[in-house]
Motif scaffolding. Structure first.
Motif, mmCIF file in Angstrom:
data_model
loop_
_atom_site.group_PDB
_atom_site.id
_atom_site.type_symbol
_atom_site.label_atom_id
_atom_site.label_comp_id
_atom_site.label_asym_id
_atom_site.label_seq_id
_atom_site.Cartn_x
_atom_site.Cartn_y
_atom_site.Cartn_z
ATOM 1 N N ALA A 1 -0.118 2.611 5.529
ATOM 2 C CA ALA A 1 0.766 2.674 4.374
ATOM 3 C C ALA A 1 2.252 2.037 4.559
ATOM 4 O O ALA A 1 2.835 1.866 5.617
ATOM 5 C CB ALA A 1 1.071 4.342 4.209
ATOM 6 N N GLY A 2 2.709 1.407 3.379
ATOM 7 C CA GLY A 2 4.164 0.831 3.650
ATOM 8 C C GLY A 2 3.782 -0.594 3.804
ATOM 9 O O GLY A 2 4.840 -1.525 3.777
ATOM 10 N N ASN B 1 -2.836 -1.729 -4.549
ATOM 11 C CA ASN B 1 -1.837 -1.549 -3.951
ATOM 12 C C ASN B 1 -0.623 -1.587 -5.172
ATOM 13 O O ASN B 1 -0.974 -1.905 -6.550
ATOM 14 C CB ASN B 1 -1.610 -3.203 -3.287
ATOM 15 N N CYS C 1 1.044 -1.146 0.056
ATOM 16 C CA CYS C 1 0.125 0.105 0.075
ATOM 17 C C CYS C 1 0.905 1.184 -0.015
ATOM 18 O O CYS C 1 1.785 1.231 1.013
ATOM 19 C CB CYS C 1 -0.889 0.021 1.175
ATOM 20 N N ASP C 2 0.752 2.104 -0.911
ATOM 21 C CA ASP C 2 1.514 3.326 -1.144
ATOM 22 C C ASP C 2 0.576 4.731 -0.985
ATOM 23 O O ASP C 2 1.015 5.651 -1.196
ATOM 24 C CB ASP C 2 2.203 3.358 -2.597
ATOM 25 N N ASN C 3 -0.704 4.228 -0.421
ATOM 26 C CA ASN C 3 -1.383 5.658 -0.365
ATOM 27 C C ASN C 3 -0.933 6.300 1.040
ATOM 28 O O ASN C 3 -1.081 5.919 2.218
ATOM 29 C CB ASN C 3 -2.888 4.977 0.082
ATOM 30 N N PRO C 4 -0.350 7.512 1.036
ATOM 31 C CA PRO C 4 0.015 8.158 1.809
ATOM 32 C C PRO C 4 -1.148 8.572 2.973
ATOM 33 O O PRO C 4 -0.438 8.814 4.274
ATOM 34 C CB PRO C 4 0.604 9.712 1.287
ATOM 35 N N LYS C 5 -2.170 8.745 2.746
ATOM 36 C CA LYS C 5 -3.243 8.869 3.624
ATOM 37 C C LYS C 5 -3.585 7.648 4.414
ATOM 38 O O LYS C 5 -4.650 7.710 5.362
ATOM 39 C CB LYS C 5 -4.506 9.506 2.854
ATOM 40 N N CYS C 6 -3.032 6.430 4.189
ATOM 41 C CA CYS C 6 -3.395 5.137 4.595
ATOM 42 C C CYS C 6 -2.716 4.985 5.957
ATOM 43 O O CYS C 6 -1.472 5.386 6.080
ATOM 44 C CB CYS C 6 -3.172 3.888 4.041
ATOM 45 N N GLU C 7 -3.517 4.590 7.100
ATOM 46 C CA GLU C 7 -2.921 4.473 8.659
ATOM 47 C C GLU C 7 -1.850 3.331 8.524
ATOM 48 O O GLU C 7 -0.761 3.202 9.202
ATOM 49 C CB GLU C 7 -3.959 3.771 9.448
ATOM 50 N N CYS D 1 -7.584 0.658 3.149
ATOM 51 C CA CYS D 1 -7.929 2.070 2.777
ATOM 52 C C CYS D 1 -8.640 1.497 1.329
ATOM 53 O O CYS D 1 -8.926 2.464 0.691
ATOM 54 C CB CYS D 1 -6.738 3.072 2.361
#
Ligand SMILES: [Zn+2]
Length: 196
Positions: free
Chosen positions: A81-82, A99, A73-79, A95
């Motif tokens: 992320a990474g 991916n 997951c590369d969504n910066p807003k996701c808790e 989120c």
């Protein structure tokens, strides 16, 4: 002469070639209590199912090339992320964004170990693996999930370092193209068609 059904997709359309139906004669069904009179007939049917891999296609394509793909997951807003997912998850469970596909072959070779395992003397229908099957749950450094697969050589132990092997010679394009062996296993002990 029948030809095995083959499929490809071009311009958004499935193109099919060969036989998807096979004509076979049936057998009579008879009633034992009434002097074996005829009450019906069997109709043998062999189906060719077109199974789309959708977003998981890169995972199966790459097994045949000796690569283990994961997603992140590369969504910066996701808790979360990474987070790296193996097995391959198309979407982030937190989120729901799509991916990123990543190659984790080296990570698997360097860090995979048996989390737990079970040995099955019997299996379900249509099983193609040799018995007993040594199912292993595999953990990797930096990966938030655990992969379920099997050990093709040797006996499993909790914490044992394992490495992936791939069916590159004659790929099936299914999960059967990947298995695991203890770290240090010699190439000549691998099952037919498999290599590191
Ligand atoms: Zn996410």
């Amino acid at each position: 002469m029948s030809m095995i059904g083959q499929v490809y997709v071009k311009k958004g359309q499935y193109k099919i070639k060969g036989d998807f139906h096979h004509l076979e004669l049936g057998q009579p069904i008879r009633l034992a209590e009434e002097d074996w009179r005829l009450i019906g007939i069997t109709n043998p049917r062999q189906l060719t199912h077109m199974h789309s891999y959708g977003g998981e296609a890169p995972f199966f394509e790459n097994l045949s090339k000796g690569k283990l793909m994961a997603t992140r997951c590369d969504n910066p807003k996701c808790e979360t992320a990474g987070s790296i997912y193996q097995p391959f998850r198309i979407h982030c469970p937190d989120c729901l964004s799509k991916n990123t596909v990543i190659d984790m072959t080296d990570l698997a070779k360097k860090t995979a170990k048996v989390h737990t395992f079970m040995v099955c003397e019997r299996s379900g229908a249509f099983n193609l693996l040799d018995k007993p099957i040594k199912f292993i749950n595999i953990e990797f450094d930096g990966v938030v999930t655990i992969l379920f697969s099997y050990l093709a050589v040797g006996e499993p132990e909790i914490g044992m370092r394992v490495v992936p092997i791939f069916q590159k010679l004659d790929p099936t394009y299914t999960i059967l193209d990947m298995a695991w062996v203890p770290q240090g296993t010699k190439e000549n002990r691998l099952p037919k068609g498999f290599s590191f």
